[in-house]
Design a protein around this motif. Structure first.
Motif, short mmCIF file in Angstrom:
data_model
loop_
_atom_site.label_atom_id
_atom_site.label_comp_id
_atom_site.label_asym_id
_atom_site.label_seq_id
_atom_site.Cartn_x
_atom_site.Cartn_y
_atom_site.Cartn_z
N UNK A 7 0.82 -1.21 0.00
CA UNK A 7 0.00 0.00 0.00
C UNK A 7 0.86 1.26 0.00
N UNK A 8 0.44 2.24 -0.81
CA UNK A 8 1.06 3.56 -0.84
C UNK A 8 0.06 4.53 -0.24
N UNK A 9 0.45 5.22 0.82
CA UNK A 9 -0.51 6.09 1.52
C UNK A 9 0.22 7.12 2.37
N UNK A 10 -0.54 8.12 2.78
CA UNK A 10 -0.03 9.14 3.70
C UNK A 10 -0.83 9.08 4.99
N UNK A 11 -0.26 9.64 6.04
CA UNK A 11 -0.95 9.76 7.32
C UNK A 11 -0.91 11.21 7.76
N UNK B 239 1.42 12.45 -3.92
CA UNK B 239 0.65 11.61 -2.99
C UNK B 239 -0.83 11.99 -2.90
N UNK B 240 -1.28 12.97 -3.68
CA UNK B 240 -2.69 13.36 -3.61
C UNK B 240 -3.61 12.35 -4.28
N UNK B 241 -3.02 11.42 -5.03
CA UNK B 241 -3.83 10.38 -5.69
C UNK B 241 -3.91 9.11 -4.86
N UNK B 242 -3.33 9.12 -3.69
CA UNK B 242 -3.29 7.92 -2.86
C UNK B 242 -4.07 8.15 -1.55
N UNK B 243 -4.43 7.06 -0.85
CA UNK B 243 -5.18 7.20 0.40
C UNK B 243 -4.45 8.08 1.42
N UNK B 244 -5.25 8.82 2.18
CA UNK B 244 -4.74 9.67 3.26
C UNK B 244 -5.43 9.23 4.55
N UNK B 245 -4.69 8.59 5.43
CA UNK B 245 -5.25 8.14 6.71
C UNK B 245 -5.23 9.30 7.70
N UNK C 277 -11.82 13.14 -1.13
CA UNK C 277 -12.12 11.80 -1.67
C UNK C 277 -11.14 10.71 -1.23
N UNK C 278 -9.95 11.11 -0.80
CA UNK C 278 -8.93 10.12 -0.43
C UNK C 278 -8.79 9.91 1.07
N UNK C 279 -9.53 10.67 1.86
CA UNK C 279 -9.45 10.53 3.31
C UNK C 279 -10.02 9.17 3.75
N UNK C 280 -9.27 8.49 4.59
CA UNK C 280 -9.76 7.25 5.19
C UNK C 280 -9.60 7.34 6.71
N UNK D 218 4.69 3.30 9.00
CA UNK D 218 4.84 2.64 7.70
C UNK D 218 4.39 3.51 6.54
N UNK D 219 3.86 4.70 6.83
CA UNK D 219 3.36 5.57 5.77
C UNK D 219 4.48 6.05 4.86
N UNK D 220 4.14 6.26 3.59
CA UNK D 220 5.11 6.86 2.66
C UNK D 220 5.37 8.31 3.00
N UNK D 221 4.32 8.99 3.48
CA UNK D 221 4.45 10.38 3.95
C UNK D 221 3.68 10.51 5.25
N UNK D 222 4.34 11.06 6.27
CA UNK D 222 3.69 11.29 7.56
C UNK D 222 3.68 12.79 7.84
N UNK D 223 2.49 13.33 8.05
CA UNK D 223 2.34 14.74 8.40
C UNK D 223 1.85 14.80 9.83
N UNK D 224 2.73 15.20 10.73
CA UNK D 224 2.38 15.18 12.13
C UNK D 224 2.75 16.46 12.83
N UNK D 225 2.66 16.39 14.13
CA UNK D 225 2.98 17.52 14.97
C UNK D 225 4.40 17.35 15.49
#
Length: 243
Positions: A135-139, A185-191, A213-216, A234-241
């Motif tokens: 899976x390819x996804x962001x968090x 990464x805008x075309x992939x799931x975003x957790x 549309x990609x938010x999960x 495990x995310x390909x991209x992690x956007x956190x604090x």
């Protein structure tokens, strides 16, 4: 964090970390990693001491045999920072985290409370099923850090490293897209993972035509600390604090 920082303190000051059996670090660690198998506490204890270069104790009286014992409060360990280069800190902490994940819990074995452990990959499986390994996804991890204390902490970090003092707290669609779009990464799931203290953040992301549309969301029945941590790491991209 306190356990990781205690190991860092020991490295920086040529010391050995002592941990009480049955203490909260042992409970936390065995909830997610290093489950006890077949009731072999002695074997588990030996592996733990060798893997992290620590000493485990059954009672405080055992420490009396040591010439010098350093007692540190949890807050001291949480706030501890090393004086050396950042890359050395990242390298050492990364080594600890890799050691933990080499023995991640897979639903087999018991924790220190003698309760069955969960599977650290359960959230990944719940969301992606058989595709979890490819899976390819962001968090997006949205935390408020309890209001003003979070703002204060972010202001301090912003002063030290030059980041925006509120962007990682507000998580606006523009901020998220500015990170994801250049990486394709805008075309992939975003957790979306959250502490639920600012529901308006999720509402704005869902309303955005590029992101929504990609938010999960993690199913409530599947969500737990260890699973959420794993899916974030495990995310390909992690956007956190950064706090």
């Amino acid at each position: 964090i306190e356990f990781l920082h205690s190991l860092q303190f020991a490295k920086d000051h040529d010391a050995v970390v002592g941990v009480m059996m049955g203490s909260w670090p042992m409970h936390l660690i065995t909830d997610m990693w290093l489950a006890v198998h077949d009731g072999d506490i002695a074997g588990w204890r030996e592996f733990m001491e060798q893997a992290f270069c620590i000493r485990t104790f059954d009672s405080p009286e055992e420490t009396e045999y040591y010439e010098k014992v350093i007692h540190m409060e949890t807050r001291e360990l949480f706030m501890y920072t090393q004086d050396g280069p950042l890359n050395q800190y990242v390298q050492f902490q990364g080594k600890i985290i890799r050691t933990l994940y080499r023995s991640y819990n897979n639903g087999i074995g018991l924790n220190m409370r003698k309760k069955p452990v969960n599977d650290m990959c359960s959230v990944l499986e719940a969301i992606f099923g058989n595709e979890q390994h490819s899976a390819v996804y962001s968090v997006v991890h949205s935390r408020s850090l309890e209001g003003e204390p979070g703002l204060k902490l972010m202001r301090r970090i912003a002063k030290n490293v030059g980041c925006d003092p509120v962007a990682a707290l507000d998580m606006t669609p523009e901020y998220v897209k500015a990170i994801l779009a250049p990486r394709g990464m805008l075309e992939h799931p975003i957790l979306f993972i959250t502490d639920n203290q600012r529901p308006e953040i999720l509402e704005k992301l869902l309303a955005d035509s590029d992101i929504g549309p990609n938010i999960r969301l993690i199913p409530e029945e599947a969500s737990w600390v260890g699973g959420d941590i794993t899916v974030a790491m495990m995310a390909n991209v992690f956007i956190g604090n950064p706090a």
